[in-house]
Design a protein around this motif. Structure first.
Motif, mmCIF file in Angstrom:
data_model
loop_
_atom_site.group_PDB
_atom_site.id
_atom_site.type_symbol
_atom_site.label_atom_id
_atom_site.label_comp_id
_atom_site.label_asym_id
_atom_site.label_seq_id
_atom_site.Cartn_x
_atom_site.Cartn_y
_atom_site.Cartn_z
ATOM 1 N N SER A 1 0.818 -1.209 0.000
ATOM 2 C CA SER A 1 0.000 0.000 0.000
ATOM 3 C C SER A 1 0.854 1.262 0.000
ATOM 4 C CB SER A 1 -0.920 -0.006 1.223
ATOM 5 O OG SER A 1 -0.162 -0.065 2.427
ATOM 6 N N LEU A 2 1.996 1.224 0.683
ATOM 7 C CA LEU A 2 2.846 2.409 0.740
ATOM 8 C C LEU A 2 3.373 2.776 -0.642
ATOM 9 C CD1 LEU A 2 4.012 4.331 2.940
ATOM 10 C CD2 LEU A 2 6.068 2.928 2.903
ATOM 11 N N GLU A 3 3.730 1.780 -1.436
ATOM 12 C CA GLU A 3 4.255 2.050 -2.771
ATOM 13 C C GLU A 3 3.187 2.667 -3.677
ATOM 14 O OE1 GLU A 3 6.397 -0.372 -6.468
ATOM 15 O OE2 GLU A 3 6.000 -1.367 -4.561
ATOM 16 N N VAL A 4 2.000 2.070 -3.681
ATOM 17 C CA VAL A 4 0.942 2.570 -4.558
ATOM 18 C C VAL A 4 0.490 3.964 -4.132
ATOM 19 C CG1 VAL A 4 -1.425 2.149 -5.338
ATOM 20 C CG2 VAL A 4 0.174 0.259 -5.140
ATOM 21 N N VAL A 5 0.319 4.169 -2.838
ATOM 22 C CA VAL A 5 -0.164 5.468 -2.353
ATOM 23 C C VAL A 5 0.873 6.556 -2.613
ATOM 24 C CG1 VAL A 5 -0.851 6.743 -0.294
ATOM 25 C CG2 VAL A 5 -1.679 4.425 -0.646
ATOM 26 N N THR A 6 2.146 6.244 -2.484
ATOM 27 C CA THR A 6 3.187 7.243 -2.738
ATOM 28 C C THR A 6 3.206 7.670 -4.200
ATOM 29 O OG1 THR A 6 4.547 6.367 -0.936
ATOM 30 C CG2 THR A 6 5.655 7.713 -2.575
#
Length: 438
Positions: free
Chosen positions: A279-284
């Motif tokens: 989730s951190l990768e996509v949201v960033t």
């Protein structure tokens, strides 16, 4: 008498040695000169100790070459499919299929490695996986039907867990030295972060600067070469556990690690931790794109991985845990610190400043490597030596499943509340489900 005395040779009378003069000054013994190391390099002594063992440098260098493509293959496949077929949805579906296939086949490959040895299984498994990547490339170049893309990328599921094989070698070499194993696990986690930080950048450069298939070609070549060199280092390879009927070791061999006490709760925590990463990768990426700086998303994620890499190396200098209860207590503290630091990107995103968000990601990444190192140590301590590769591959499978789930949730919500919630869930699971083994 005179003639007799005259015929004798004339010699000087013997001289008695003078008595030594006693001095009140204390004379220090002369010692051989020692090479004085600069103070700034003394903290690297635990890592120098690791690589002073014969053969460790060779298998580590080969494993790093084989591990770098792990961060390149999926990104290269996405860019290659999107550039030729014009659909990111198709590219994401193909890579998701390969991820699901790896989650299913990976533990079986690791079980074969435990039973028959690393060199015997890893080489043919790697060759089959590389053929799958090359098949995907040929299907795209020849404009083959869409279903062939899914079938080709699913064939890469036999990719062996190179990081797990390297950790198994360290565990074998330092089976009687907990401090060295702790340092080795910290180094391996830092190496993982480094490869996943450099891999996507290298893949993006090759696919955009040269041609769309360049990333897949380079990754496949590095992967095959690295595994062949790694398998050639036979003197550091862990021995195959002997099968003795009626012996507890043979029962441990036939027992799946999923049934071992204390391991399923750890895998649940790894599942939630993987949701943080996905989730951190996509949201960033979505946040940077929304602020008109999509090209900066890669640098922001690279800094997050760099913070984790630096924290992993520093964590390896700490003394290891002294018992199972202490080890579990440290793991809970690391997960709690990760949950607390993951609130920083959520707060920084509310300010609308990319600089503040980048600093928050750097700080949030510093809890990742210590958590993974401690968790992998728990996996090793609760898994028999005869099933070590399978146990660590199960943890990687849990991470991959969590990454897929987190990516879907992050793409749906596009909010830093998703990785913060995943970190809180991991903390709750670590506190409520994990127990010291009896």
């Amino acid at each position: 008498m005179i003639l007799f005395l005259a015929s004798r040779p004339v010699t000087a009378p013997p001289v008695r040695p003078a008595a030594p003069v006693r001095s009140t000054r204390r004379v220090r013994p002369v010692c051989p000169a020692r090479r004085v190391r600069p103070p700034g390099f003394r903290f690297l002594a635990p890592y120098r100790r690791l690589f002073s063992v014969p053969g460790t440098r060779a298998f580590t260098a080969a494993n790093l070459l084989a591990r770098l493509p792990m961060g390149m293959l999926s990104v290269s496949a996405v860019l290659m499919i999107a550039a030729t077929r014009g659909s990111y949805a198709l590219a994401g579906a193909v890579t998701a299929t390969g991820l699901a296939a790896t989650a299913l086949v990976g533990p079986l490959t690791a079980r074969l490695i435990d039973r028959h040895g690393q060199a015997c299984i890893a080489v043919p498994a790697t060759v089959f996986a590389v053929l799958g990547s090359l098949s995907l490339l040929l299907c795209i170049r020849c404009h083959a039907p869409t279903w062939t893309l899914f079938a080709s990328y699913a064939a890469t599921a036999t990719t062996p867990n190179t990081g797990g094989m390297s950790r198994a070698r360290w565990a074998h070499l330092f089976r009687d030295d907990p401090a060295a194993r702790h340092t080795a696990n910290s180094f391996e986690q830092a190496a993982d972060e480094l490869c996943f930080m450099l891999g996507p950048v290298l893949a993006t450069f090759l696919c955009t600067a040269l041609f769309p298939e360049a990333g897949t070609l380079v990754a496949a070549a590095c992967f095959l070469t690295g595994v062949l060199l790694f398998a050639a280092q036979r003197r550091t390879e862990p021995p195959i556990a002997a099968r003795a009927p009626g012996h507890s070791g043979s029962r441990a061999r036939s027992r799946t690690p999923l049934r071992l006490p204390g391991l399923p709760p750890l895998l649940l925590t790894f599942l939630a931790t993987g949701a943080i990463f996905g989730s951190l990768e996509v949201v960033t990426v979505a946040y940077a794109d929304d602020h008109g700086a999509r090209s900066a998303a890669g640098a922001m994620l690279a800094l997050q991985a760099a913070g984790s890499c630096a924290a992993g190396l520093l964590y390896g200098l700490l003394p290891p845990t002294t018992g199972p209860a202490h080890h579990l207590r440290r793991f809970r503290r690391c997960v709690g610190a990760m949950a607390a630091l993951m609130l920083l990107p959520l707060l920084a995103a509310r300010t609308g400043s990319l600089t503040a968000l980048t600093c928050a990601l750097l700080l949030a990444g510093m809890a990742t490597a210590p958590t993974m190192v401690t968790g992998m140590g728990l996996i090793q301590s609760r898994t028999p030596a005869a099933r070590l590769n399978e146990g660590m591959t199960l943890s990687v499978t849990a991470l991959l499943a969590g990454i897929a789930t987190g990516s879907a949730a992050g793409g749906y919500a596009v909010d830093y509340a998703v990785p913060a919630a995943a970190a809180a869930l991991a903390c709750v699971l670590a506190l409520l489900t994990t127990r010291p083994p009896r």
